[in-house]
Enzyme design. Structure first.
Site, short mmCIF file in Angstrom:
data_model
loop_
_atom_site.label_atom_id
_atom_site.label_comp_id
_atom_site.label_asym_id
_atom_site.label_seq_id
_atom_site.Cartn_x
_atom_site.Cartn_y
_atom_site.Cartn_z
N PRO A 293 -9.20 41.60 2.65
CA PRO A 293 -8.32 42.76 2.69
C PRO A 293 -7.74 43.09 1.32
CG PRO A 293 -7.17 40.83 3.50
CD PRO A 293 -8.57 40.38 3.18
N GLY A 294 -7.77 44.37 0.96
CA GLY A 294 -7.15 44.81 -0.28
C GLY A 294 -8.16 45.39 -1.25
N ARG B 112 -3.68 37.39 -9.45
CA ARG B 112 -4.63 36.34 -9.02
C ARG B 112 -4.67 35.09 -9.87
NH1 ARG B 112 -4.84 38.26 -4.04
NH2 ARG B 112 -6.28 39.99 -3.71
N HIS C 211 6.15 41.06 4.11
CA HIS C 211 4.97 41.72 4.69
C HIS C 211 5.18 41.62 6.20
CE1 HIS C 211 0.30 41.97 5.09
NE2 HIS C 211 0.89 42.39 6.18
N HIS D 5 -10.51 41.87 -5.11
CA HIS D 5 -11.41 40.82 -4.61
C HIS D 5 -12.78 41.06 -5.22
CE1 HIS D 5 -8.56 39.57 -1.48
NE2 HIS D 5 -8.34 40.85 -1.26
N HIS E 61 -1.10 41.79 -7.28
CA HIS E 61 -1.70 40.45 -7.23
C HIS E 61 -2.59 40.29 -8.45
CE1 HIS E 61 -0.69 39.86 -2.87
NE2 HIS E 61 -0.74 41.18 -2.88
N ASP F 232 0.32 47.40 -4.31
CA ASP F 232 -0.33 46.26 -3.66
C ASP F 232 -1.75 46.09 -4.25
OD1 ASP F 232 -0.84 44.06 -2.16
OD2 ASP F 232 -0.91 45.08 -0.23
O1 DOR Z 1 -4.51 43.73 1.89
C1 DOR Z 1 -3.89 42.73 1.52
N1 DOR Z 1 -4.29 42.00 0.47
N2 DOR Z 1 -2.79 42.38 2.18
C2 DOR Z 1 -2.17 41.20 1.96
O2 DOR Z 1 -1.21 40.91 2.62
C3 DOR Z 1 -2.67 40.27 0.95
C4 DOR Z 1 -3.45 40.99 -0.07
C5 DOR Z 1 -4.25 40.06 -0.92
O3 DOR Z 1 -3.65 39.16 -1.53
O4 DOR Z 1 -5.46 40.20 -1.02
ZN ZN Z 2 0.17 42.28 -1.41
#
Ligand code: DOR
Ligand code: ZN
Length: 430
Positions: free
Chosen positions: A308-309, A65, A173, A296, A63, A292
């Protein structure tokens, strides 16, 4: 003939390391020979005993972003993170703001990435019931991505039908939101049965349409068993990938000071699930390793409801090499992060052999300790905080262009849209 570049060193040639000269011309590997047989070149770099030369890694799930969420990451910071992690091709997810689910939005992403990315890139198309909005730019995306809520939408079947007709994967997913529940512990809020139910739903849609289903970031043993069963028996194609965090970290982190940092979807799981995911890497049953990479802001991570992430691009290759050098994984596991994902999507990348792109990563055998605050990503935290690794990225070439050496970025940009073999993008890079 004088070539652009010759790189000499101990290189990974699929299953073994060998002292060779790799000749690159016009961005493509044109020869792999014993060093004395190297052709004349405009540039020649020799890496000694301390170094290993690998193909550039291929990450099918990141991602970046941008556009829309640049405060988390953008194509510059994200592609620098990729370079530091030895990744020379990233395939970017569509959950931008607004989502990348139409030709116009994918063209805008192409524009941004072409202006800023140091590494090559490709895109997935996001869920869009108005499929006609994705019709005229098939060359701009390599697959369709569905999130849990998309998978259970009525129109999900039309995406599978379209994917089947154009021969692209539906990357899923796989979690069924109806199994989500309120819990302070993240792994209990999204239990393993949610993943299994998501996989069964995706398999039904693939079965009904004949589409190629690719399950991404598979995280549970019960999910793995369903996917393996389908891989063996289904008439449609079924592939899957796993992440380093699901293979190496367990839900025990949710009772640690890293509990918020470690929030990710799907969640970190039990020891048994971790063993199953790890076994899929060791056996090569998994089709790819992906990060993945999901950055953030720190504020979002430390909130009551943490986003999440977390970033992953800078660590995945070195975590993988650590498992290999310690003997826990065999050397072929390396291919899950280069040759196998490239082959899956049809890119001429991920192997050091004539005809493949001149993407090379030189790693130094050198111990270092992971520190989130030192990451290149805008997201300066990681659930792997404090881990000691044995290799470090020393130099990176993207199609023969030197983008990084010894701690310094040597270029500002240079990445371009990667197009699977036999397909035309239909677009000139701006
Ligand atoms: O942990 C995650 N982050 N899972 C997801 O499905 C989306 C991702 C995000 O874009 O932050
Ligand atoms: Zn992802």
């Amino acid at each position: 003939m004088t070539v652009d570049l010759v790189v000499i060193g101990k290189a990974y040639l699929g299953g073994r390391f060998e002292e060779v000269a790799i000749a690159v011309d016009s961005g493509v590997i044109v020869g792999v020979t014993k060093p004395p047989l190297a052709p004349p070149s405009n540039a020649r770099v020799e890496f000694g005993e301390k170094f290993l030369v690998l193909p550039g890694m291929v990450d099918l799930h990141v991602h970046m972003r941008e556009p829309g969420l640049e405060y988390k990451e953008d194509w510059r910071s994200g592609s620098r993170a990729a370079v530091k992690g030895g990744v020379t091709l990233v395939v970017d997810m569509p959950n931008n703001r607004p989502p990348s689910n139409s030709c116009d939005r994918l063209r805008e992403k192409l524009q941004r990435a072409s202006e800023k990315s140091l590494v090559d890139f490709a895109f997935y198309a996001g869920f869009n019931p108005r499929l006609e909005e994705l019709e005229d730019c098939g060359g701009l995306y390599v697959g369709f991505k569905l999130y849990p809520e998309d998978l259970f939408a009525q129109d999900a079947v039309s995406v599978f039908r379209r994917a089947a007709s154009v021969g692209k994967p539906v990357v899923v997913h796989a979690e069924d939101p109806s199994f989500f529940r309120k819990s302070r512990r993240h792994s209990e809020a999204r239990p393993p049965v949610a993943e299994r139910a998501g996989i069964l739903r995706a398999l039904d849609l693939a079965e009904a349409t004949g589409a190629w289903l690719h399950v991404t970031h598979l995280s549970t043993e019960i999910g793995l068993l369903e996917v393996l069963r389908a891989k063996v028996s289904a008439r449609h194609r079924v592939t899957f990938d796993v992440t380093p965090h699901h293979a190496l970290l367990s839900e025990a982190l949710y009772s640690s000071p890293l509990s918020k940092v470690a929030v990710v979807n799907p969640p970190l799981r039990s020891e048994g699930d971790v063993r199953a995911v790890y076994a899929s890497l060791r056996s090569g049953l998994a089709d790819a390793l992906v990060t993945d990479h999901a950055p953030h802001s720190l504020e979002e991570k430390l909130a009551d409801n943490p986003a999440p992430g977390f970033p992953g691009l800078e660590l995945a290759l070195h975590l993988l090499l650590d498992e290999i050098l310690s003997g826990r994984l065999g050397l072929p596991a390396l291919e899950l992060y280069c040759r196998r994902p490239a082959e899956l999507m049809g890119f001429s990348k991920g192997s050091i052999a004539p005809g493949f792109d001149g993407d090379l990563v030189v790693v130094a055998k050198e111990e270092w300790r992971v520190r989130g605050e030192e990451l290149e990503s805008r997201a300066k935290y990681t659930p792997f905080e404090g881990r000691v690794l044995r290799t470090k990225t020393h130099a990176v070439y993207v199609r023969g262009l030197e983008v990084y050496t010894a701690g310094y970025f040597m270029a500002e940009k240079g990445g371009r849209l990667a197009v699977p073999r036999g397909r035309a993008s239909g677009f000139e890079a701006p």
